[in-house]
Design an enzyme around this catalytic site. Structure first.
Site, PDB file in Angstrom:
ATOM      1  N   HIS A 229       0.815  -1.223   0.000  1.00 17.25           N
ATOM      2  CA  HIS A 229       0.000   0.000   0.000  1.00 17.25           C
ATOM      3  C   HIS A 229       0.841   1.263   0.000  1.00 17.25           C
ATOM      4  CE1 HIS A 229      -4.164  -0.686  -0.031  1.00 17.25           C
ATOM      5  NE2 HIS A 229      -4.251  -1.362   1.087  1.00 17.25           N
ATOM      6  N   CYS A 549     -12.059  -2.188 -21.366  1.00 16.97           N
ATOM      7  CA  CYS A 549     -11.790  -1.643 -20.033  1.00 16.97           C
ATOM      8  C   CYS A 549     -10.884  -2.544 -19.181  1.00 16.97           C
ATOM      9  CB  CYS A 549     -13.089  -1.342 -19.295  1.00 16.97           C
ATOM     10  SG  CYS A 549     -14.120  -2.790 -19.041  1.00 16.97           S
TER      11      CYS A 549
HETATM   12  C1  PEP Z   1     -11.841  -7.426 -16.824  1.00 21.66           C
HETATM   13  O1  PEP Z   1     -12.066  -8.607 -16.535  1.00 21.66           O
HETATM   14  O2  PEP Z   1     -11.084  -7.075 -17.756  1.00 21.66           O
HETATM   15  C2  PEP Z   1     -12.468  -6.343 -16.041  1.00 21.66           C
HETATM   16  C3  PEP Z   1     -12.335  -5.088 -16.402  1.00 21.66           C
HETATM   17  O3  PEP Z   1     -13.158  -6.705 -14.921  1.00 21.66           O
HETATM   18  P1  PEP Z   1     -12.456  -7.018 -13.496  1.00 21.66           P
HETATM   19  O4  PEP Z   1     -10.999  -6.694 -13.635  1.00 21.66           O
HETATM   20  O5  PEP Z   1     -13.176  -6.182 -12.522  1.00 21.66           O
HETATM   21  O6  PEP Z   1     -12.724  -8.477 -13.349  1.00 21.66           O
END
Ligand code: PEP
Ligand code: MG
Length: 619
Positions: A229, A549
């Site tokens: 952290h 994302c």
């Molecule tokens: C992913 O799986 O790429 C995503 C953005 O979701 P998380 O990282 O929250 O599983």
């Protein structure tokens, strides 16, 4: 040294400068290697800070007046909460990158000090076992920390690192409570002279909130590691940092000139002329880079060939909002709502969730917020959800392949209904989209959509002004099945977002959190890239918005390839937005397309990596 913007903080104990030796020859330069934790170079006089020792706790002490101990505990909790709130008030003076990480951590501490398992455990130890408040705090925080560490060690990899961090949080809160019970002062870095290099054995995460980056130019510590952290926070503060430089505190002296190179992990005590000259050039270069990134925030993410990209932020905690606003992100492309259920014993009800979502949506001032309903299951657990009956079946051997994400929500739809209702209520505050995690087959989307419309009808009947069209309902593409069925899904989902973190795991059959197979986890594997390409083209054919994302969206080396594959919208950790923007503003679509063409002919990761690296360096 003057200290004292807070009565709770005492001057750090400074190590005395050793007596000057007879000969005044310049001391020989000492080089130490540590973990390169925060990029950048700094030069300055060292200040060694050592914490006044924590009070000893008598392990045999027992009380026959538990009420008195409970009253002392309540007072110590109150003091701790006030201190944390004061730390939070200080956030505004930190650079924006620092606000996010420190704000998030302070929120975690604040929750621990509220009604929590920790508090219940301490209470029981006082009342049931006759422990003094100090002993009860130490035993309970240590037992929670140990339980986390042994779970983490069993799972390995990222889990182990996360468990270390969480265990550290419990210990930190425990130490704070014990100090407040005994009124032992904390150290303060608030009045150190400008230009100081802070040298410590170890820094706690909460120490980071006391660091004023206009005074402290670099940090070097004897202990710690680049994923804990403290490291994350110092990174957010942007202070060049080297952690785990063994031998540091024994060899550094107060006032000695130090060079800290957070890019290479080198710490130099008493640098010679040549080292100083190199370090000065490094300092100037780092300052230029930061300034240039700061200026970019207000500029559009437009390619040289004219196409505009959308760069949005992923948000894990509301505390990150100030950074999102200042990063130049145009909206939130992924709001992970798991934070609502973490460190909580009960589910947040519809109105509380609605208030939190409305606040986030309102802060985005007209930019869209994409809220993902809770993605639980797999390796993630939440007391609140488990108490609400949302848990995996006991016989799941592979949790990532069991009840997780949307599957779990459809099995226990009450949680989904509450979340949909809260989002719909909040949607009157501004533009919002609703996203479903871990979709594998079309009927899951249909089932969720039915629930969504049913909830909307109920709210309309109650008089909520929802308008004719509801906020768009979209899906995450995180499984090969969803990517391969892109056409069918895109006909029914109003938008798609590719989650490459999970898509990589499921495509390559490699656990994203396991150190054993970490060397096999490659989001740039041609198999993953083919799925990204297939689903992107499917969405474009169906005229559906599609974004990406996963973590690779924030990697400036990878974005040109993704643009070449047809993507125009990316959501990433907010601090990555300026760096990605800098790269995309120098790209032409034609170059990206040619790169993608070459990459899609590659047959292994090494070839893909070398192509994108050559592109990035212009060779
Ligand atoms: C992913 O799986 O790429 C995503 C953005 O979701 P998380 O990282 O929250 O599983
Ligand atoms: Mg995911």
């Amino acid at each position: 040294m003057k200290t004292t913007d807070s009565p709770d903080q005492a001057p750090p104990r400074r190590r005395r400068r050793p007596r000057a030796t007879a000969a005044a020859a310049a001391p020989a330069e000492i080089r130490l290697a540590g973990d390169a934790t925060v990029r950048g170079v700094a030069i300055g006089p060292a200040m060694l800070v050592l914490e006044s020792p924590a009070p000893d706790i008598d392990a045999t002490a027992r009380t026959d007046d538990p009420d008195h101990e409970l009253a002392r505990l309540a007072e110590a909790i109150e003091r701790s909460v006030r201190q944390i709130e004061r730390l939070r008030d200080r956030l505004a003076i930190l650079p924006e990158d620092g606000q996010i990480e420190i704000g998030s951590l302070l929120e975690v501490y604040r929750r621990m000090l509220g009604p929590s398992r920790l508090q219940r455990g301490i209470h029981d130890r006082i009342v049931r076992d006759g422990r003094t408040a100090e002993l009860a705090v130490r035993e309970e925080t240590e037992s929670l920390a140990q339980a986390l560490l042994s779970d983490g060690a069993a799972s390995g990899g990222e889990d182990a690192a996360a468990a270390q961090r969480r265990a550290g949080e419990f210990r930190e809160i425990g130490q704070r409570l014990v100090r407040n019970l005994g009124r032992t002062p904390f150290r303060s870095f608030s009045a150190v002279p400008p230009g100081t290099v802070l040298v410590a054995e170890q820094l706690r995460p909460a120490d980071a909130a006391l660091i004023d980056p206009s005074r402290i130019v670099a940090v070097a510590t004897e202990e710690g590691g680049s994923t804990d952290h403290t490291a994350i926070m110092l990174r957010a503060l942007g202070i060049p940092t080297v952690l785990a430089a063994h031998g540091l505190t024994a060899r550094a002296r107060d006032g000695a000139t130090m060079v800290v190179d957070g890019t290479t992990g080198q710490v130099v005590i008493d640098p010679g002329e040549e080292t100083l000259a190199i370090a000065r050039r490094g300092v100037a270069e780092h300052a230029r880079e930061r300034q240039a990134l700061g200026r970019l925030r207000r500029l559009p993410a437009r390619l040289t060939s004219g196409e505009k990209l959308q760069l949005q932020a992923n948000l894990e905690l509301p505390a990150e909002l100030p950074l999102v606003a200042q990063s130049g992100a145009s909206g939130i492309g992924l709001l992970r709502t798991e934070f609502l259920f973490m460190n909580a014993e009960t589910m947040p009800d519809e109105d509380r969730q609605a208030a939190i979502y409305a606040e986030i949506i309102g802060t985005m001032a007209g930019d869209t917020t994409t809220i993902r309903v809770v993605d639980w299951g797999g390796e993630k657990h939440s007391e609140a959800l488990e108490r609400a009956g949302l848990h995996q079946e006991g016989d799941t051997i592979n949790p990532a392949l069991g009840m997780r994400g949307l599957r779990l929500l459809l099995r226990y739809p009450a949680v989904l209904e509450t979340q949909f209702a809260a989002i719909l209520k909040a949607s009157v505050a501004g533009p919002v989209r609703v996203m479903l995690p871990m979709v594998t087959v079309v009927h899951e989307l249909r089932e969720a959509r039915e629930i969504y419309h049913r909830v909307a009808r109920r709210l309309r009947r109650k008089g909520l002004p929802l308008g004719d069209s509801l906020p768009p309902l979209g899906i995450m593409v995180e499984t090969p099945a969803a990517a391969l069925m892109g056409d069918a899904l895109a006909q029914e989902a109003e938008f798609l977002a590719i989650g490459t973190n999970d898509l990589t795991m499921y495509t390559l059959a490699v656990d994203r959190a396991s150190a054993d197979v970490a060397s096999l986890y490659h989001p740039l594997h041609p198999a993953v890239l083919r799925l990204i390409q297939a689903v992107t083209e499917a969405a474009l054919r169906q005229y559906r918005p599609i974004s990406l994302c996963g973590e690779i969206a924030g990697d400036p080396r990878v974005v040109p390839l993704l643009v070449g594959l047809g993507l125009r919208s990316f959501s990433m950790t907010a601090s990555a937005v300026p760096r990605v923007k800098k790269v995309v503003r120098a790209l032409s679509f034609e170059d990206c397309r040619r790169l993608a063409h070459r990459v899609m002919e590659a047959s292994d990761v090494a070839e893909v990596t070398s192509l994108i690296d050559d592109f990035a360096t212009g060779s």
